[in-house]
Design a protein around this motif. Structure first.
Motif, PDB file in Angstrom:
ATOM      1  N   ALA A  24       0.869  -1.175   0.000  1.00 15.65           N
ATOM      2  CA  ALA A  24       0.000   0.000   0.000  1.00 15.65           C
ATOM      3  C   ALA A  24       0.909   1.229   0.000  1.00 15.65           C
ATOM      4  CB  ALA A  24      -0.893  -0.007   1.231  1.00 15.65           C
ATOM      5  N   TRP A  29      -1.964   0.942  -4.859  1.00 14.86           N
ATOM      6  CA  TRP A  29      -1.506  -0.413  -4.546  1.00 14.86           C
ATOM      7  C   TRP A  29      -0.462  -0.851  -5.550  1.00 14.86           C
ATOM      8  CZ3 TRP A  29      -2.823  -2.645  -0.103  1.00 14.86           C
ATOM      9  CH2 TRP A  29      -3.909  -2.113   0.588  1.00 14.86           C
ATOM     10  N   PRO A  54      -7.364  -3.607   2.241  1.00 16.88           N
ATOM     11  CA  PRO A  54      -6.355  -4.619   1.931  1.00 16.88           C
ATOM     12  C   PRO A  54      -6.981  -5.905   1.365  1.00 16.88           C
ATOM     13  CG  PRO A  54      -5.837  -3.596   4.014  1.00 16.88           C
ATOM     14  CD  PRO A  54      -7.193  -3.092   3.612  1.00 16.88           C
ATOM     15  N   TRP A  90       1.989  -7.111   2.207  1.00 13.53           N
ATOM     16  CA  TRP A  90       1.480  -8.473   2.249  1.00 13.53           C
ATOM     17  C   TRP A  90       2.252  -9.329   1.263  1.00 13.53           C
ATOM     18  CZ3 TRP A  90      -1.193  -4.044   2.401  1.00 13.53           C
ATOM     19  CH2 TRP A  90      -2.017  -3.832   3.502  1.00 13.53           C
TER      20      TRP A  90
END
Length: 105
Positions: A24, A29, A54, A90
């Motif tokens: 992020a 993104w 997310p 992530w």
């Protein structure tokens, strides 16, 4: 005399996805896809708004990678997201779920 064109074995346009890194950023993104062959594909999730959750971004990233694997390698993949280690970052593993007949090696 007629010459026949030599046919080259067609390589997929991108490597087989192995891992995903999703970030992020203030600009949106960002996504990096690491391939089995050692390559990296980088870019942004253009269709995901800046204020997307997310979960939405992970879903879009997984769909994009699954589409890439299917189009380039004729395989279906599963994407498994790891628990986040840092805020705004992530990672996921990509594994082959099934191979279609005539899939590229």
């Amino acid at each position: 005399m007629v010459r026949r064109k030599r046919e080259k074995k067609r390589r997929p346009p991108s490597g087989m996805p192995k891992d995903i890194v999703l970030l992020a950023t203030p600009e949106g993104w960002r996504l990096s896809v690491l391939t089995v062959e050692g390559g990296v594909l980088c870019g942004r999730l253009a269709d995901v708004p800046l204020n997307a959750s997310p979960t939405e971004a992970r879903t879009a990233a997984a769909a994009m990678v699954a589409g890439l694997a299917h189009e380039s390698h004729n395989v279906r993949v599963d994407v498994t997201w790891d628990p986040p280690r840092e805020p705004g970052s992530w990672t996921a593993q990509v594994t082959v779920a099934s191979t279609s007949p005539g899939a590229c090696d």
